[in-house]
Design an enzyme around this catalytic site. Sequence first.
Site: not given
Length: 243
Positions: A45, A34
Site C-alpha cells: 500500500d 472491500e
Amino acid sequence: MKKLNIYFTAGIPQLEDTVEIIKIIQDSGADMMEIGMPYSDPVADGPVIQQAHERALKNGMTISTLFSQLKSIKNEIKIPIILMGYINPVLSFGFENFCRECSESGVSGLIIPDFPPIEFENYQKILEKYNLNFTFLVTPETSNKRIVYLDSLSSGFLYAVSSSSTTGNGTSVLKNEDYLSRLASLSLKNPVMIGFGIKSKEDFENVTEKADGGIIGTAFVNILLQNRDWKKNVIDFIHSIKE
C-alpha cells in the site's frame, strides 16, 4: 453498466465509523465494497492507505472488532463485502476460524495480496466450506499464462492492478492500452476489475472500457482521513463516479 467497488480501511476516521461507512457505500450506489483489515506492515500500500492502517490500529481496530461490527448490520447489507488484508494476521487468527467468522458476518470473499498461489490448494476446501470467494491480483508484468492460471484459482472476480506500483501512486499508468487489451483478449472465467490509481469518473471510464469494473481505494480513504465533513464528501464522491 460497469461495476464500482469501493475500498476503505476498517476503523477510520474513528473506530465506530466502519458501520456507517458501509451503509453509506451501499446507499450511494456502489456495487460492492472491500474492507481493509489494518496491519502494521502494509507493504503493498501507498502512503495514504499506510496512514489509514496506522490510524485504525491506534483507534483499536482488530479483526475480532471488525467481525463484531459486521455482524451488527449483516441483515441490512445487500451488496457483496470483500475483506482485504495480509496473510499473517489471518493465519494468527486461524484460517478456518477466520473463514467461519467471515461466513457468520456476511462476508462474501477475500483478497490477500501476499497469499502464495502455490499454497491455495491447501486452503481451497475451507473457503468452499464457508462459501467464500477468493480473488488473486495480476499486474501488467504478469504473463498471459500466469493470468489464466490465477484466474482459474480465483472466484468472484480477478483483480487487475493498473500498474506495477503501490496503491495510490500518482504515476500509475491508467490508460495502459496494451495491458487492458491483453486482459480483454484472454478467455477468463471471472469478471476483471481494475484497481490502483482511479481518482475520478474520467479515470473510472478509461480503465473500464475493456474491463467489467473498477476499484477505488486511495481517493476514498483520503476523504475519510482529511475531511471533517467526510460523510457528505464520500456520498458526493461516489455519486460523481456513478452519475
